[in-house]
Design a protein around this motif. Structure first.
Motif, PDB file in Angstrom:
ATOM      1  N   GLY A 115       2.223  -5.993   0.423  1.00  0.00           N
ATOM      2  CA  GLY A 115       2.503  -7.096   1.336  1.00  0.00           C
ATOM      3  C   GLY A 115       3.994  -7.337   1.539  1.00  0.00           C
ATOM      4  O   GLY A 115       4.413  -7.782   2.620  1.00  0.00           O
ATOM      5  N   LEU A 116       4.807  -7.059   0.518  1.00  0.00           N
ATOM      6  CA  LEU A 116       6.252  -7.195   0.674  1.00  0.00           C
ATOM      7  C   LEU A 116       6.757  -6.310   1.808  1.00  0.00           C
ATOM      8  O   LEU A 116       7.562  -6.730   2.648  1.00  0.00           O
ATOM      9  CB  LEU A 116       6.970  -6.825  -0.632  1.00  0.00           C
ATOM     10  CG  LEU A 116       6.718  -7.716  -1.856  1.00  0.00           C
ATOM     11  CD1 LEU A 116       7.423  -7.130  -3.078  1.00  0.00           C
ATOM     12  CD2 LEU A 116       7.203  -9.142  -1.605  1.00  0.00           C
ATOM     13  N   GLY A 117       6.273  -5.066   1.839  1.00  0.00           N
ATOM     14  CA  GLY A 117       6.680  -4.137   2.886  1.00  0.00           C
ATOM     15  C   GLY A 117       6.163  -4.529   4.251  1.00  0.00           C
ATOM     16  O   GLY A 117       6.882  -4.441   5.250  1.00  0.00           O
ATOM     17  N   LEU A 118       4.912  -5.007   4.313  1.00  0.00           N
ATOM     18  CA  LEU A 118       4.355  -5.447   5.593  1.00  0.00           C
ATOM     19  C   LEU A 118       5.090  -6.671   6.124  1.00  0.00           C
ATOM     20  O   LEU A 118       5.343  -6.793   7.324  1.00  0.00           O
ATOM     21  CB  LEU A 118       2.862  -5.752   5.431  1.00  0.00           C
ATOM     22  CG  LEU A 118       1.938  -4.542   5.253  1.00  0.00           C
ATOM     23  CD1 LEU A 118       0.525  -4.998   4.939  1.00  0.00           C
ATOM     24  CD2 LEU A 118       1.950  -3.662   6.497  1.00  0.00           C
ATOM     25  N   GLY A 119       5.455  -7.593   5.230  1.00  0.00           N
ATOM     26  CA  GLY A 119       6.214  -8.771   5.641  1.00  0.00           C
ATOM     27  C   GLY A 119       7.566  -8.391   6.202  1.00  0.00           C
ATOM     28  O   GLY A 119       8.034  -8.961   7.201  1.00  0.00           O
ATOM     29  N   ALA A 120       8.213  -7.409   5.562  1.00  0.00           N
ATOM     30  CA  ALA A 120       9.502  -6.924   6.051  1.00  0.00           C
ATOM     31  C   ALA A 120       9.358  -6.367   7.462  1.00  0.00           C
ATOM     32  O   ALA A 120      10.200  -6.621   8.330  1.00  0.00           O
ATOM     33  CB  ALA A 120      10.050  -5.861   5.106  1.00  0.00           C
ATOM     34  N   ASP A 121       8.283  -5.614   7.702  1.00  0.00           N
ATOM     35  CA  ASP A 121       8.113  -4.989   9.015  1.00  0.00           C
ATOM     36  C   ASP A 121       7.873  -6.027  10.108  1.00  0.00           C
ATOM     37  O   ASP A 121       8.271  -5.821  11.257  1.00  0.00           O
ATOM     38  CB  ASP A 121       6.959  -3.990   8.977  1.00  0.00           C
ATOM     39  CG  ASP A 121       7.190  -2.833   9.920  1.00  0.00           C
ATOM     40  OD1 ASP A 121       7.885  -1.878   9.523  1.00  0.00           O
ATOM     41  OD2 ASP A 121       6.705  -2.889  11.069  1.00  0.00           O
ATOM     42  N   TYR A 122       7.222  -7.131   9.777  1.00  0.00           N
ATOM     43  CA  TYR A 122       7.060  -8.218  10.747  1.00  0.00           C
ATOM     44  C   TYR A 122       8.418  -8.707  11.227  1.00  0.00           C
ATOM     45  O   TYR A 122       8.637  -8.945  12.419  1.00  0.00           O
ATOM     46  CB  TYR A 122       6.310  -9.382  10.095  1.00  0.00           C
ATOM     47  CG  TYR A 122       4.840  -9.438  10.416  1.00  0.00           C
ATOM     48  CD1 TYR A 122       4.279 -10.545  11.028  1.00  0.00           C
ATOM     49  CD2 TYR A 122       3.994  -8.383  10.093  1.00  0.00           C
ATOM     50  CE1 TYR A 122       2.921 -10.613  11.309  1.00  0.00           C
ATOM     51  CE2 TYR A 122       2.640  -8.432  10.365  1.00  0.00           C
ATOM     52  CZ  TYR A 122       2.104  -9.551  10.975  1.00  0.00           C
ATOM     53  OH  TYR A 122       0.765  -9.601  11.263  1.00  0.00           O
ATOM     54  N   ALA A 123       9.328  -8.898  10.281  1.00  0.00           N
ATOM     55  CA  ALA A 123      10.655  -9.426  10.620  1.00  0.00           C
ATOM     56  C   ALA A 123      11.487  -8.398  11.370  1.00  0.00           C
ATOM     57  O   ALA A 123      12.206  -8.741  12.317  1.00  0.00           O
ATOM     58  CB  ALA A 123      11.381  -9.862   9.349  1.00  0.00           C
TER      59      ALA A 123
END
Length: 460
Positions: free
Chosen positions: A118-126
């Motif tokens: 989820g850390l990586g997915l959250g980064a990609d959102y931003a």
């Protein structure tokens, strides 16, 4: 002088490539978030702690919890150190963690691996939405940003269909469901190597020659970028200043309430359909149908966002959510859950379809647009990260409270709860949202700054 070369450019193949590779991360998020709803049906309940409502809720929410932290942390880092570097790292992280979670052995290992994922997915959102916004011509910016939502629902639909097809493989089929997500991620990572750094970010950092080269590569021409430099050493501090308070409040409220309602329904859509009397495989297939209608809503949003505007389609979306959820609450209040599809199946299905279409037309589309447009280059990824993080709090609320509300108060009560949240999102849009269509990113920022200056002058 602004970024005229970027803002007035004609759409070309590089614009399309940058957009496709950026929304690829959103596709993977849609796939991963949705595949867990299918996996929960077939995973060993005792081993993975799924024999309790708490266990189900925590596994379902694990990736979302990781996104809560990843979006704001990496959004902030992206504003400080650039878009492109994090653009590569977060996709590599997704590949490694997706492979690892497929071989998890108990509740703790699965939760921790999905949290880090989820850390990586959250980064990609931003990062992904920021890159699209900063490269897009004004005429096409809304449409290109909304493709994020179309991509999310395509990922969700692929997850539902893949789960349906893999289900006959038995109790271990969930491992193959996770591993399948690696294939598009590897392709995206390889192709992202050719995406340039944002010209707007480069200019803000004083790297005007590099910025001019990027403009020239994308459009064939360039601007006098030397006079635009506007660096900010602390994006988070400025974001929390009075200048952006109204915009920040709006983004937080409308995205929080939307995600709480949407995730509460979508994560458990197969479970909901089972509660209403469908068998497991038909429930998964029904969930896939819902995702297909959400894709239709996303296409409608792409067609309308630069005509009706951002505020208009957000109001339409929240209104549809309120009506459909309230209607579903009333129907299931008077009809026992297990009998609902027998007596009112067509009406129930129609209300679910209205919910999925309208949420995709409205807040499900503009949550990728407003944070990008309302905030300046030096704060943009941080703002998108902030909105994503707040929305994940809403998503966690929806995911974790749904099973408990259903167990204690009944299914209809959970629907009324989400109806109330949707009403709050609608009111926030009506009273706090700004219309941004047809304006450059810099013009929007000047308008927002001008409101503060006017307010200060009037107070003297």
């Amino acid at each position: 002088m602004g970024y005229n070369a970027l803002d007035n450019a004609k759409m070309n193949s590089l614009h399309k490539k940058i957009t496709a590779l950026s929304v690829g991360g959103t596709f993977l998020d849609g796939y991963d978030i949705s595949i867990i709803s299918v996996a929960l049906i077939v995973m060993s309940k005792p081993v993975y702690g799924l024999n309790t409502d708490f266990g189900k809720a925590m596994i379902a929410a694990s990736t979302v919890i990781g996104m809560l932290f990843g979006a704001i942390i990496f959004g902030y880092i992206t504003d400080l150190y650039g878009r492109r570097t994090m653009y590569m790292y977060d996709m590599a992280l997704f590949i490694v963690l997706t492979a690892a979670e497929a071989f998890s052995w108990n509740f703790a290992s699965l939760f921790i691996l999905r949290f880090i994922l989820g850390l990586g997915l959250g980064a990609d959102y931003a990062i992904g939405a920021t890159i699209i916004g900063e490269f897009s011509p004004v005429k096409y910016r809304g449409k290109l940003l909304v493709t994020n939502v179309l991509s999310w629902f395509l990922g969700a639909a692929v997850a539902s269909i893949s789960g349906f097809l893999l289900l006959p493989l038995g109790n271990q089929s969930w491992r193959y469901m996770f591993l399948l997500g690696i294939i598009p991620a590897v392709i995206i990572l390889i192709l992202r190597r050719d995406v340039p750094e944002s010209a707007r970010w480069l200019t803000n950092k004083g790297k005007t020659k590099e910025a001019a080269d990027v403009e020239r590569e994308l459009t064939g021409t360039t601007d006098n970028l030397a006079i635009i430099k506007r660096d900010n050493k602390n994006p988070l501090k400025e974001l929390l200043s009075r200048k952006y308070l109204k915009s920040l409040l709006f983004v937080g409220i409308f995205w929080f309430t939307f995600d709480a309602s949407f995730y509460g329904i979508s994560i458990f859509s197969p479970t909901i359909l089972e509660l209403l009397g469908l068998k497991a495989r038909m429930a998964i297939l029904g969930s896939a149908v819902f995702d297909m209608f959400a894709i239709l809503g996303s296409v409608i949003a792409i067609l309308l966002i630069d005509r009706i505007g951002r505020k208009g389609i957000t109001i339409i979306g929240f209104s549809g959510m309120v009506v459909s959820l309230a209607a579903l609450g009333i129907i299931t209040f008077y009809v026992p859950n297990k009998s609902a599809f027998i007596t009112d199946g067509a009406l129930i299905f129609a209300m679910f379809l209205i919910f999925y279409v309208t949420e995709a037309i409205g807040p499900g589309s503009t949550d990728f647009v407003y944070p990008i447009e309302l905030f300046p280059t030096e704060d943009r990824a941080t703002a998108q990260g902030f909105g994503t993080s707040v929305s994940r709090v809403g998503a966690i609320l929806g995911i974790t409270t749904f099973p408990f509300i259903v167990t204690i108060y009944g299914f209809s009560t959970s629907l009324f709860f989400f109806t109330g949240l949707s009403v709050i999102g609608l009111l926030a849009t009506v009273f706090l949202a700004t219309e941004t269509k047809g304006k450059t990113l810099e013009e929007i920022n000047e308008i927002e700054e001008g409101k503060i200056k006017t307010a200060k002058s009037g107070a003297k």
